[in-house]
Design an enzyme around this catalytic site. Structure first.
Site, mmCIF file in Angstrom:
data_model
loop_
_atom_site.group_PDB
_atom_site.id
_atom_site.type_symbol
_atom_site.label_atom_id
_atom_site.label_comp_id
_atom_site.label_asym_id
_atom_site.label_seq_id
_atom_site.Cartn_x
_atom_site.Cartn_y
_atom_site.Cartn_z
ATOM 1 N N ASP A 111 0.787 -1.250 -0.079
ATOM 2 C CA ASP A 111 -0.152 0.072 0.060
ATOM 3 C C ASP A 111 0.854 1.267 -0.057
ATOM 4 O OD1 ASP A 111 -2.320 1.479 0.144
ATOM 5 O OD2 ASP A 111 -2.519 1.448 2.205
ATOM 6 N N ASN A 131 -10.111 -2.892 -6.417
ATOM 7 C CA ASN A 131 -9.436 -2.004 -7.155
ATOM 8 C C ASN A 131 -10.137 -1.799 -8.585
ATOM 9 O OD1 ASN A 131 -6.086 -3.083 -6.115
ATOM 10 N ND2 ASN A 131 -7.490 -1.300 -5.306
HETATM 11 C C1 FPP Z 1 -1.675 0.205 -3.667
HETATM 12 O O1 FPP Z 1 -1.087 1.483 -3.529
HETATM 13 C C2 FPP Z 1 -1.176 -0.550 -4.487
HETATM 14 C C3 FPP Z 1 -1.897 -1.220 -5.428
HETATM 15 C C4 FPP Z 1 -3.254 -0.869 -5.507
HETATM 16 C C5 FPP Z 1 -1.457 -2.130 -6.387
HETATM 17 C C6 FPP Z 1 0.006 -2.738 -6.101
HETATM 18 C C7 FPP Z 1 0.663 -2.511 -7.355
HETATM 19 C C8 FPP Z 1 1.966 -2.270 -7.398
HETATM 20 C C9 FPP Z 1 2.882 -2.443 -6.419
HETATM 21 C C10 FPP Z 1 2.760 -1.973 -8.619
HETATM 22 C C11 FPP Z 1 2.513 -2.845 -9.878
HETATM 23 C C12 FPP Z 1 3.068 -4.079 -9.213
HETATM 24 C C13 FPP Z 1 2.648 -5.272 -10.078
HETATM 25 C C14 FPP Z 1 3.182 -6.599 -9.677
HETATM 26 C C15 FPP Z 1 1.526 -5.146 -10.972
HETATM 27 P P1 FPP Z 1 -2.239 2.691 -3.602
HETATM 28 O O2 FPP Z 1 -2.617 3.273 -4.638
HETATM 29 O O3 FPP Z 1 -3.576 1.975 -3.004
HETATM 30 O O4 FPP Z 1 -1.944 3.666 -2.741
HETATM 31 P P2 FPP Z 1 -2.618 4.902 -1.882
HETATM 32 O O5 FPP Z 1 -3.221 4.293 -0.744
HETATM 33 O O6 FPP Z 1 -1.455 5.795 -1.340
HETATM 34 O O7 FPP Z 1 -3.612 5.623 -2.634
#
Ligand code: FPP
Length: 255
Positions: free
Chosen positions: A20, A68
């Protein structure tokens, strides 16, 4: 490779990670959220290599949740592209390191190109043995339980299973990946302390470690810190401390 300070006979066998904080990492730098996901991919590469070096047997990454799908279309597309990119650029490294790729989730919802990239990677790496790298994609813990119940009820209706004989082991065999052991350690980055619908059945006795780092800042040294913290925990599984210690190392282990 030996890692400093880690007790090598007490490495968690299965580590699961809620990655996250990509969005906040980007926004705090005046960047686009997708830049955060791109940098998050670098953390994925580093942590996968690190986990394999350390001797972790299975690493499950929450790459895309059922929830998501409700994000803006552009962000969903960017995340799918990044996953495809990871599978393309890392496959040689993954093969070289004997890593087996697997996936859990409602994969039928993925765009066709992403789904085939995932299926190809699974097929190509199926005989690898050093570490399982499990991507939770289009994954929800409740959905997984509902999907398991559906299959279970179908089998019961067909007479293949006797409802009276259903126990926890039977139920677990209907989850997306029945061979995947329960995580020993769940790491969550992004300064939040939520489970967010991740591996709900499997984390019943998992140790939880939260990090204030945003995922793009989380790299191998931070993974080592999480494992060091895990190594100080006493896993009691509902027993008393005296019982656990009396029984030796089978259930858990004191530092
Ligand atoms: C959370 O950050 C992360 C995700 C929704 C997806 C995880 C994706 C990756 C680590 C990058 C791509 C990797 C792969 C393997 C495809 P957030 O967007 O919820 O962060 P926030 O809470 O700060 O908004």
């Amino acid at each position: 490779m030996q890692e400093p300070h880690l007790q090598h006979d007490h490495i968690p066998k299965h580590v699961a990670i809620i990655m996250d904080g990509n969005g906040r990492w980007a926004e705090s730098r005046g960047l686009d959220r997708n830049d955060g996901h791109r940098e998050g991919l670098e953390s994925v590469r580093a942590v996968v290599r690190g986990a394999n070096d350390i001797g972790i047997q299975a690493l499950t990454l929450y790459a895309f949740s059922m929830e998501n799908w409700n994000r803006p279309k552009g962000e969903v597309g960017a995340l799918m592209d990044l996953l495809e990119r990871y599978l393309e650029i890392e496959i040689d490294e993954v093969m070289k390191n004997d890593i087996r790729i697997r996936a859990i989730g409602r994969l039928d919802r993925l765009p066709p190109s992403t789904r085939s990239a995932v299926e190809e990677a699974i097929e190509k790496t199926r005989n690898n043995r050093a570490m399982d790298l499990v991507f939770a994609l289009s994954y929800g813990g409740r959905t997984e339980i509902v999907d398991a119940v559906r299959k279970l009820v179908r089998d019961a209706e067909l007479g293949a299973i006797d409802p009276e004989r259903i126990d926890e082991k039977t139920f677990a065999s209907y989850l997306y990946d029945p061979d995947l052991r329960d995580p020993d350690l769940l790491i969550r980055t992004g300064a939040e302390s939520r489970v967010s619908n991740f591996l709900l059945w499997q984390i019943a006795y998992t140790e939880i470690y939260t990090s204030d780092l945003m995922w793009p800042d989380f790299r191998k040294p931070h993974l080592i810190n999480a494992i060091l913290d895990y190594q100080t925990r006493e896993r009691r599984y509902g027993l008393t401390s005296a019982q656990v210690n009396g029984r030796g190392g089978a259930l858990g282990r004191k530092p």
